[in-house]
Design a protein around this motif. Structure first.
Motif, mmCIF file in Angstrom:
data_model
loop_
_atom_site.group_PDB
_atom_site.id
_atom_site.type_symbol
_atom_site.label_atom_id
_atom_site.label_comp_id
_atom_site.label_asym_id
_atom_site.label_seq_id
_atom_site.Cartn_x
_atom_site.Cartn_y
_atom_site.Cartn_z
ATOM 1 N N GLU A 129 6.369 46.649 -39.990
ATOM 2 C CA GLU A 129 5.948 45.593 -39.065
ATOM 3 C C GLU A 129 6.733 45.653 -37.761
ATOM 4 O OE1 GLU A 129 4.188 41.993 -39.587
ATOM 5 O OE2 GLU A 129 2.872 43.648 -40.086
ATOM 6 N N TYR A 130 7.997 46.061 -37.847
ATOM 7 C CA TYR A 130 8.806 46.068 -36.627
ATOM 8 C C TYR A 130 8.302 47.086 -35.621
ATOM 9 C CZ TYR A 130 11.082 49.732 -39.389
ATOM 10 O OH TYR A 130 11.324 50.836 -40.157
ATOM 11 N N THR A 136 5.880 45.117 -33.660
ATOM 12 C CA THR A 136 6.662 44.315 -32.718
ATOM 13 C C THR A 136 7.077 45.153 -31.518
ATOM 14 O OG1 THR A 136 7.540 43.072 -34.583
ATOM 15 C CG2 THR A 136 8.683 42.826 -32.492
ATOM 16 N N HIS A 185 13.283 52.954 -32.566
ATOM 17 C CA HIS A 185 12.917 51.997 -33.607
ATOM 18 C C HIS A 185 12.570 52.661 -34.937
ATOM 19 C CE1 HIS A 185 12.959 48.210 -31.279
ATOM 20 N NE2 HIS A 185 12.854 49.054 -30.282
ATOM 21 N N ASN A 202 15.679 53.586 -37.864
ATOM 22 C CA ASN A 202 15.680 52.989 -39.183
ATOM 23 C C ASN A 202 15.828 53.987 -40.322
ATOM 24 O OD1 ASN A 202 15.170 49.968 -39.821
ATOM 25 N ND2 ASN A 202 14.222 50.335 -37.839
ATOM 26 N N PRO A 221 23.907 48.394 -41.126
ATOM 27 C CA PRO A 221 24.421 47.031 -41.026
ATOM 28 C C PRO A 221 24.091 46.188 -42.245
ATOM 29 C CG PRO A 221 22.498 47.318 -39.617
ATOM 30 C CD PRO A 221 22.880 48.687 -40.121
ATOM 31 N N ARG A 222 23.106 46.624 -43.037
ATOM 32 C CA ARG A 222 22.704 45.798 -44.176
ATOM 33 C C ARG A 222 23.640 45.942 -45.357
ATOM 34 N NH1 ARG A 222 16.763 48.010 -43.689
ATOM 35 N NH2 ARG A 222 18.066 49.685 -42.909
ATOM 36 N N PHE A 229 10.343 41.110 -41.697
ATOM 37 C CA PHE A 229 9.755 42.443 -41.536
ATOM 38 C C PHE A 229 9.495 42.794 -40.080
ATOM 39 C CE2 PHE A 229 8.204 40.840 -45.682
ATOM 40 C CZ PHE A 229 8.922 41.703 -46.480
ATOM 41 N N SER A 230 9.292 41.775 -39.238
ATOM 42 C CA SER A 230 8.858 42.080 -37.882
ATOM 43 C C SER A 230 10.026 42.331 -36.933
ATOM 44 C CB SER A 230 7.974 40.963 -37.341
ATOM 45 O OG SER A 230 8.616 39.724 -37.469
ATOM 46 N N LEU A 231 11.246 41.990 -37.354
ATOM 47 C CA LEU A 231 12.404 42.340 -36.532
ATOM 48 C C LEU A 231 12.975 43.667 -37.031
ATOM 49 C CD1 LEU A 231 14.222 38.891 -36.275
ATOM 50 C CD2 LEU A 231 12.919 40.043 -34.496
ATOM 51 N N ASN A 232 13.466 44.454 -36.105
ATOM 52 C CA ASN A 232 14.049 45.746 -36.480
ATOM 53 C C ASN A 232 15.360 45.511 -37.238
ATOM 54 O OD1 ASN A 232 15.321 48.234 -36.590
ATOM 55 N ND2 ASN A 232 14.459 48.903 -34.648
ATOM 56 N N PRO A 233 15.426 45.947 -38.507
ATOM 57 C CA PRO A 233 16.595 45.611 -39.330
ATOM 58 C C PRO A 233 17.908 46.242 -38.896
ATOM 59 C CG PRO A 233 15.102 47.084 -40.507
ATOM 60 C CD PRO A 233 14.391 46.666 -39.256
ATOM 61 N N VAL A 234 17.859 47.302 -38.115
ATOM 62 C CA VAL A 234 19.127 47.947 -37.757
ATOM 63 C C VAL A 234 19.556 47.690 -36.315
ATOM 64 C CG1 VAL A 234 18.913 49.743 -39.515
ATOM 65 C CG2 VAL A 234 18.039 50.176 -37.229
ATOM 66 N N MET A 235 18.893 46.718 -35.647
ATOM 67 C CA MET A 235 19.337 46.346 -34.300
ATOM 68 C C MET A 235 19.731 44.869 -34.318
ATOM 69 S SD MET A 235 16.475 48.169 -31.871
ATOM 70 C CE MET A 235 17.033 47.583 -30.275
ATOM 71 N N TYR A 267 22.625 40.659 -37.210
ATOM 72 C CA TYR A 267 21.483 41.484 -37.589
ATOM 73 C C TYR A 267 20.448 40.592 -38.268
ATOM 74 C CZ TYR A 267 24.023 45.719 -36.440
ATOM 75 O OH TYR A 267 24.672 46.697 -35.765
ATOM 76 N N HIS A 281 18.975 40.517 -41.062
ATOM 77 C CA HIS A 281 19.169 40.077 -42.445
ATOM 78 C C HIS A 281 20.221 38.987 -42.559
ATOM 79 C CE1 HIS A 281 22.533 42.925 -42.150
ATOM 80 N NE2 HIS A 281 23.073 42.247 -43.128
ATOM 81 N N MET A 293 12.424 36.020 -32.541
ATOM 82 C CA MET A 293 11.133 36.658 -32.214
ATOM 83 C C MET A 293 10.508 35.979 -30.993
ATOM 84 S SD MET A 293 9.161 38.993 -33.744
ATOM 85 C CE MET A 293 7.511 39.596 -33.447
#
Lengths: 337, 276
Positions: free
Chosen positions: A236-237, A240, A255, A259, A334-335, B98-104, B148, B150, B161
């Motif tokens: 989904e990102y 975005t 992006h 990831n 980062p997670r 899901f719609s945000l980039n998880p690593v930024m 981040y 998460h 968002m």
């Protein structure tokens, strides 16, 4: 940051246990193998009292547990025993042969990453296109063609028929012994002393085995990169990112690739480890004087100390690279933590 | 008019034949708040996303006309589209998880949206991101900018968002079920925030939802979609006077707090609805 350090400490804490397991397994394999090291030393027709004497000298008449203890104690002192074949200490032999393997594997992995990663990324970006199909066929072939077939084919075409590539070995006989040994990697050593003739010859000898190994590794890296990227691009990102009006290149690299970078590090590290340990066949085909060739020759000569020592080093390399990828994973994602 | 769509059709070619997801939808939108309501698969999201041409790659869309502020979206090249996407029209998706980039970091993602359309230094973009976070009523914008996705709650993520989509100061905001993934109490907060920002900035809004009363509460006009068609379009205030049996059916299915209802009615679907 503290939690992160703790997790890193956790990664390191597992090393001694893994290392012990590795030593135990290699030791046991060495003892259960149906090869008598005594006969390897004394020969087939040695009188029984000589055989018995050597057996006692090697400590093979003692209980297995005691043997293992002695092996461990020697190991701690950096003693892997003496190779029957070369009559040098195994540690010396390993130090002698390992740099050649390192040189070969490192060259191969660099080529494989530089080609494989972009190929996988672009194939995923144009999934289903002609380019994608070509990449898939090329990488499938790289994984399915046995490496010795490819190596022999290369030698046959480029060395025997076309004569544009040098033959086997690390250096032409004419240049042998010209470059003083510094790192053991001839390409680097010849640069250090500024011997350009030797450098070009070493590079030419390195090209074929490195490219054959690189192709094999690239195939794997391309396939993994492509699979990761297809998954990432469907996220989904990505919608975005497109809705933000970013350029296609930025969406693809910042992006989508951003990831998968962390996961890819693990794949690359394991591919590298695979090259370091698995160059056995390539080294044999190209008579590359590396650890793989040493291991093969030692095995064929029932030179148990050498086999165990080399196996242990290979396992250690794997362990270190695995640990490195683990640490990188924890630092980059980062997670985690 | 900001958006004009005439006879939009969106099709998907599948192994078993062509499936039509959107059939002859027309709509016009100015600086107003339009709600599009319908069940899953009714084509509401596809209709809204086609304004930015953000459809799945296997979708085939055709229309007599589909314009954004006079620009022909269907025939525009990527460069032209990129000057609409984000810059002039933003899109808010359903679930920030899901719609945000998880690593930024949240701040980096907002700064990116600012930077790509407004240029300027990195520092200025970072500063702008923090100001935007404050505008979407985040109490500690500095901390959230460094976080981040998460590490953020759903409501917080959706504010990020919104901040990201408002960064280039667009004229239109498309909110595709912006609150479906959030808790009920947070839902109202986010919708009020969107309404407030849209009104204050004089933007157009397309709010997509399956919640008819909610949409009618926040919008000027409501469009009801069923099986890829618009079955009814009416002013939000006139919702009770809806005529189409599907709209009436939706309204009747609502449980009421004020009086007891033993059993909610079940909608009887009429095949003739498919042939409007």
């Amino acid at each position: 940051m503290n939690a992160r350090l703790q997790m890193l400490a956790g990664s390191f804490a597992s090393i001694p246990l893994t290392l012990f397991g590795l030593i135990l397994v290699t030791f046991l394999i060495g003892r259960v193998m149906p090869i008598d090291p005594v006969i390897a030393i004394a020969g087939d027709h040695a009188p029984p009292d000589v055989i018995a004497a050597i057996r006692t000298q090697l400590g093979l008449d003692r209980p297995l547990l005691v043997q293992f203890w002695i092996y461990l104690v020697n190991l701690v002192h950096g003693d892997l025993g003496r190779s029957v074949m070369t009559s040098h200490p195994v540690t010396e032999d390993v130090a002698r042969y390992f740099p050649a393997t390192l040189e070969l594997a490192t060259t191969a992995i660099i080529i494989a990453i530089l080609i494989g990663v972009p190929l996988g990324v672009f194939a995923a970006a144009r999934q289903g296109s002609r380019f994608d199909h070509v990449v898939r066929v090329v990488s499938l072939a790289g994984q399915s063609i046995p490496i010795f077939v490819l190596g022999l084919l290369c030698l046959l075409i480029f060395y025997v028929k076309l004569g544009i590539a040098p033959g086997t070995g690390q250096l032409d006989v004419a240049y042998e012994g010209m470059v003083p040994r510094v790192t053991g990697m001839l390409v680097i050593d010849s640069v250090i002393v500024g011997d350009w003739d030797s450098f070009w010859d070493a590079l030419a000898h390195l090209a074929q085995p490195a490219l054959v190994l690189a192709y094999f590794s690239m195939a794997y890296i391309t396939r993994m990169t492509r699979a990761f990227m297809i998954e990432s691009l469907s996220g989904e990102y990505i919608i975005t990112a497109r809705a933000k009006g970013l350029s296609a290149a930025r969406i693809l690299w910042r992006h989508a690739f951003g990831n998968i970078a962390v996961r890819l590090v693990t794949v690359l590290a394991l591919a590298y480890a695979g090259l370091l340990e698995g160059a056995v066949i390539t080294e044999t085909v190209f008579s590359w004087p590396g650890l793989g060739l040493y291991l093969t020759v030692s095995l064929l000569n029932a030179d148990m100390n050498a086999v165990l020592g080399a196996t242990l080093v290979v396992g250690l390399v794997y362990l270190v690279l695995n640990l490195l990828s683990d640490v990188l994973y924890r630092l980059l994602d980062p997670r985690v933590a | 008019m900001l958006v004009e769509i005439q006879n939009l059709r969106i099709q998907f070619r599948t192994a078993t034949g062509v499936s039509e997801a959107v059939r002859n939808v027309s709509l016009t939108l100015g600086q107003e708040k339009l709600g599009i309501v319908g069940e899953s698969g009714s084509g509401k999201s596809l209709t809204a996303r086609s304004i930015l041409r953000l459809l799945p790659s296997n979708a085939i869309s055709t229309a007599d006309s589909l314009t954004f502020d006079g620009i022909d979206v269907l025939r525009a090249d990527e460069r032209t589209l990129r000057r609409i996407r984000g810059k002039r029209a933003g899109l808010i998706l359903q679930d920030p998880k899901f719609s945000l980039n998880p690593v930024m970091t949240a701040g980096a993602q907002i700064a990116e949206a600012w930077h790509v359309h407004r240029g300027g230094s990195r520092k200025a973009a970072e500063q702008a991101a923090i100001e935007l976070l404050a505008q979407v009523q985040i109490r500690d914008p500095q901390r959230v900018a460094r976080a981040y996705p998460h590490e953020l709650s759903g409501g917080m993520g959706q504010r990020v968002m919104i901040a990201m989509m408002l960064a280039p100061d667009p004229e239109l905001l498309i909110a595709d079920e912006p609150t479906s993934a959030l808790d009920a109490t947070v839902q109202a907060e986010i919708l009020r925030l969107i309404e407030d920002l849209v009104s204050r900035r004089g933007m157009g809004l397309i709010l997509i939802s399956h919640d008819l009363p909610l949409v009618s509460h926040f919008c000027d006009r409501v469009m009801v979609m069923y099986a890829g068609r618009v079955v009814e379009e009416l002013a939000a205030a006139a919702l009770t006077r809806a005529r189409h049996p599907y709209t009436r059916g939706l309204l009747e299915c609502l449980p009421a707090l004020s009086h007891r209802q033993t059993r909610l009615p079940v909608m009887q679907r009429d095949p003739s609805w498919l042939e409007v």
